[in-house]
Enzyme design. Structure first.
Site, PDB file in Angstrom:
ATOM      1  CB  CYS A  87      -0.962   0.099   1.320  1.00  0.00           C
ATOM      2  SG  CYS A  87      -0.176  -0.527   2.865  1.00  0.00           S
TER       3      CYS A  87
ATOM      4  CG  HIS B  77      -0.705   3.812   5.061  1.00  0.00           C
ATOM      5  ND1 HIS B  77      -1.024   2.566   4.678  1.00  0.00           N
ATOM      6  CD2 HIS B  77       0.164   3.942   6.075  1.00  0.00           C
ATOM      7  CE1 HIS B  77      -0.480   1.556   5.771  1.00  0.00           C
ATOM      8  NE2 HIS B  77       0.092   2.513   6.553  1.00  0.00           N
TER       9      HIS B  77
END
Length: 522
Positions: free
Chosen positions: A79, A138
């Site tokens: 990710c 993130h």
């Protein structure tokens, strides 16, 4: 009478000319761009990519009104590095001052992108766009280590985004709060957010209860910010992000805008809203997909309601392939193929880890109901957006990004991208795609390794065996002892990577190994 007729003719001509001018201006108008970046959505998770156990009418309609790509990839099967590539146009192994970004950003990670580096948001800002990032970030906050004390800066607003609202890390890791721009939503100076560390024995702030079948979620490691935590409910995150996206579109309908909507769907834990629970034939995993489809429908519906559909480029894709966690395993048992027939899963370098859905719609520009087999990657968004906005690619000093606009708008006979570097979690598995070939300089996938019921993340040969996959290096869920030391596959003949050709084509291996080493040396 003649005078009246003359006046009528003149007025008619003026009206026609004004109409033509207005039409011409509309055609030349700067397009809005909406990039929907999903989380862990696999190649087999959508109806338009072959899924039968889930219903995705809004995304399927997007594909029918635009172009679906069959050979699109994320630069990383993980990710955070995938998001780094998307934002910067650089391969993630170049990040962190050349040390590379290989895994998910930790709770205290500082901002991973140099604020001096051009980003996709900067591309639009340079052309007068309003820019927003809504959803999962993130990529870290602050310089060095993030102590979580406000303001949370530098962050998205220092990378070209005018506005940010969303989940600071991921929906499976604390803190379970929303951040808006540089502040925790609902934050209170008298009850600050305090990170206690992973081994804390102090009391932490309570979070939404979820059942074990929702799959893994890390416990909270923060105390304080009680009201902020109450505002975050796992079961309403989809509704909240969709609502924010719609609100942003409504507020910016009169200005050219770039909206980056990064969903937490369908990353674990699988916590679909009440209206979607039990709605699919693929357990909670499928229910979460169907809520994602609803979110896409909300965005597309808002664009239509505001009269923006005809002048908006919409791109829909995923940060990496699907993950064989508990939710994925339950969906598999129900007959759903999360990555279709592709080999492998998230974190690993086999195709299932990084070959992802990619759909683009731009009325009047992209021919509807078409497909493309061009090799493309999310790292290519930077150069493509520069071209969409009429900027000179020669101003980019160094980038791994390729302009894929010709593949969006037409059917080029030549490959736009001859080579692609693919990053898994394992550094030694950094791999090369060249034409129809993919070369992996090690055994296995370089991803997850779990295989037992209590393991959260399954991967490797055991996971392939679980979903009924076949590979010549594997037997009974294990890598054979006599398997070659590295891997070579011809994806044109064998997209599912069933047969390792490493020993049959030593000249191809030698050529690709040399190219891969040249990237590493750079």
């Amino acid at each position: 009478m003649r005078g009246i007729i003359k006046v009528v003719i003149i007025c008619t001509v003026i009206i026609v000319l004004c109409s033509c001018s207005s039409s011409s201006n509309q055609e030349q108008q700067t397009p809005n761009v909406v990039l929907i970046f999903t989380d862990d959505l696999g190649y087999g998770d959508l109806g338009c990519y072959g899924a039968t156990k889930v219903k995705t009418p809004n995304i399927d309609r997007l594909a029918n009104e635009g172009r679906l790509f069959t050979d699109a990839h994320s630069a990383s099967a993980v990710c955070t590095p995938s998001r780094y590539a998307l934002m910067t146009g650089d391969y993630p192994f170049r990040g962190n001052k050349g040390k590379g970004i290989w895994g998910p950003a930790g709770i205290t990670a500082g901002l991973l992108i140099d604020t001096a580096h051009i980003t996709i948001a900067d591309v639009f800002k340079n052309k007068g766009y309003q820019t927003a990032a809504i959803g999962k970030w993130h990529l870290g906050f602050k310089d060095g280590e993030n102590d979580w004390q406000m303001p949370l800066s530098p962050g998205p607003q220092d990378l070209g985004f005018d506005y940010y609202f969303g989940i600071p890390l991921v929906n499976s890791a604390p803190p379970y709060v929303y951040v808006e721009n540089t502040r925790v939503v609902g934050g209170d100076p008298n009850d600050p957010l305090v990170y206690l560390g992973r081994k804390t024995k102090e009391a932490v702030t309570p979070i939404t209860p979820i059942p074990p079948e929702a799959s893994q979620r890390t416990q909270n490691f923060f105390k304080g910010a009680t009201e902020a935590h109450k505002l975050y409910n796992d079961y309403t995150v989809g509704q909240t992000l969709a609502s924010k996206a719609v609100q942003y579109i409504e507020e910016n309908k009169d200005n050219p805008f770039f909206l980056y909507l990064a969903t937490t769907h369908i990353h674990h834990p699988f916590t679909p809203g009440t209206n979607f629970q039990g709605s699919s034939d693929a357990d909670l995993y499928g229910d979460f997909i169907q809520e994602l489809d609803w979110m896409v429908g909300e965005v597309l519906g808002s664009l239509k309601e505001q009269g923006l559909s005809e002048n908006t480029l919409v791109i829909f894709t995923s940060d990496n392939g699907a993950m064989l966690n508990l939710g994925g395993r339950n969906a598999t048992k129900a007959g759903h193929k999360i990555n279709g027939e592709l080999l492998g899963f998230k974190f690993g370098v086999w195709e299932g880890g990084h070959r992802v859905p990619f759909i683009a719609k731009w009325p009047g520009k992209i021919k509807p109901a078409t497909t493309s087999d061009q090799l493309i990657c999310n790292v290519d968004m930077l150069a493509t957006f520069m071209t969409v906005t009429g900027q000179d690619l020669n101003t980019l000093s160094q980038t791994d990004s390729k302009n894929i606009l010709p593949a969006l708008l037409g059917t080029p006979k030549e490959a736009i991208r001859e080579e692609l570097i693919l990053s898994p979690k394992s550094q030694k598995h950094l791999s090369l795609r060249k034409g129809d070939w993919v070369y992996i300089p090690a055994k296995g996938s370089g991803g997850f390794w779990g295989s037992k019921p209590h393991h959260h993340a399954w991967g490797g040969a055991a996971a392939v065996n679980f979903v009924g996959g076949v590979n010549s290096d594997m037997e009974n869920g294990k890598i054979k002892k006599e398997a070659p030391k590295a891997q070579l596959y011809n994806l044109k003949d064998d997209v599912n990577q069933s047969t390792n050709l490493y020993e049959q084509y030593p000249e191809v291996v030698a050529e690709m190994d040399a190219i891969l080493k040249s990237y590493r040396n750079k």
